[in-house]
Enzyme design. Structure first.
Site, PDB file in Angstrom:
ATOM      1  N   HIS A 108       0.692  -1.141   0.200  1.00 60.34           N
ATOM      2  CA  HIS A 108       0.002   0.086  -0.089  1.00 60.34           C
ATOM      3  C   HIS A 108       0.711   1.225   0.035  1.00 60.34           C
ATOM      4  CE1 HIS A 108      -2.822   2.915   1.397  1.00 60.34           C
ATOM      5  NE2 HIS A 108      -3.624   2.173   0.926  1.00 60.34           N
ATOM      6  N   GLU A 157      -3.801   2.008  -7.403  1.00 58.93           N
ATOM      7  CA  GLU A 157      -4.226   3.171  -6.341  1.00 58.93           C
ATOM      8  C   GLU A 157      -3.332   4.467  -6.479  1.00 58.93           C
ATOM      9  OE1 GLU A 157      -6.353   1.461  -2.698  1.00 58.93           O
ATOM     10  OE2 GLU A 157      -4.410   1.998  -2.089  1.00 58.93           O
TER      11      GLU A 157
HETATM   12  P1  PGA Z   1      -9.461   6.136   0.406  1.00 55.49           P
HETATM   13  O1  PGA Z   1      -8.123   4.915   0.553  1.00 55.49           O
HETATM   14  O2  PGA Z   1     -10.674   5.105   0.022  1.00 55.49           O
HETATM   15  O3  PGA Z   1      -9.755   6.670   1.887  1.00 55.49           O
HETATM   16  O4  PGA Z   1      -9.210   6.977  -0.644  1.00 55.49           O
HETATM   17  C1  PGA Z   1      -8.221   3.832  -0.200  1.00 55.49           C
HETATM   18  C2  PGA Z   1      -6.928   3.155  -0.054  1.00 55.49           C
HETATM   19  O5  PGA Z   1      -6.012   3.654   0.848  1.00 55.49           O
HETATM   20  O6  PGA Z   1      -6.844   2.010   0.139  1.00 55.49           O
END
Ligand code: PGA
Length: 233
Positions: A108, A157
């Site tokens: 992540h 992401e």
């Molecule tokens: P968020 O986070 O939905 O708060 O933007 C997504 C993530 O970090 O997986």
């Protein structure tokens, strides 16, 4: 790439709770979700996998709640040790996690940024998860970042979209995800970043987007339920 017919195609709604919730808040989430789930006839959309990823110490409580309340939710971890069991203070290993989880988020952007996790370390983590039979959800910020071999689920992401309320557009997410699939020969790629109950269906409509990884909007049981219902399959 193996083509999967739309009927057989699984999609994913994954809640990444990050460093949120005390034990009692975790219990309250499942209790409230169960009540709402009952009110809609205990039915979840066919083909949709529901997964939540609590902090390590609440995995056991989450596991108990899910069994007691008979919820169709699977558990994921947010991280995994790059080592086997042994003298590695503070680490939680795959062999310990697999007693509770089926999935594990690896790489992540918050781990890459705040804990200086690099590709070499992430390759080790992915290998250990695989060895224990834990499915990796491997996060990348773009289509250029390398992905360890054997990873089957990736989450695109983009950093600008995480926790900001400004998601990538469904069109661009579709484009990047298509690139990730073709470059890496991967058939399951999710989108993550500022997804909520109002925008989720726009992403699920896209041909190559196989689901979403959600932070903020996954914390509230009502919002999680609404996302489940709005995730048009
Ligand atoms: P968020 O986070 O939905 O708060 O933007 C997504 C993530 O970090 O997986």
């Amino acid at each position: 790439m193996v083509s999967i017919s739309p009927k057989e195609r699984k999609k994913y709604l994954i809640g990444n709770w990050k460093s949120n919730k005390t034990k009692s808040q975790v219990s309250a989430f499942f209790q409230e979700f169960a009540q709402k789930f009952k009110s809609i006839g205990n039915k979840k959309p066919e083909g949709l996998e529901l997964i939540v990823c609590p902090v390590f110490i609440h995995l056991e409580e989450s596991y108990k709640q899910i069994i007691d309340l008979k919820l169709p939710i699977l558990l994921g971890a947010q991280d995994i040790s790059p080592f086997e069991m042994g003298a590695f203070t503070g680490e939680v290993t795959g062999s310990q996690l697999k007693e509770y989880v089926s999935f594990c988020i690896i790489g992540h952007s918050e781990r890459r940024k705040y804990f200086a996790e690099d590709d070499a370390l992430l390759v080790k983590k992915a290998a250990l998860a695989k060895r224990e039979g834990i499915e990796v959800i491997y996060c990348v910020p773009d289509s250029l970042t390398s992905i360890p071999k054997d990873v089957k689920i990736v989450a695109y992401e983009p950093v600008f979209a995480i926790g900001t309320g400004t998601p990538d557009t469904p069109d661009n997410a579709q484009k990047v995800i298509k690139e990730i699939k073709s470059k890496n020969n991967i058939s399951l790629v999710l989108y993550g970043g500022s997804i909520n109950k109002d925008n989720i269906s726009k992403y699920f409509e896209k041909e190559d987007i196989d689901g979403v990884l959600v932070g903020t909007s996954s914390l509230d049981p009502d919002s999680f339920m609404q996302m489940m219902l709005n995730a048009a399959l």
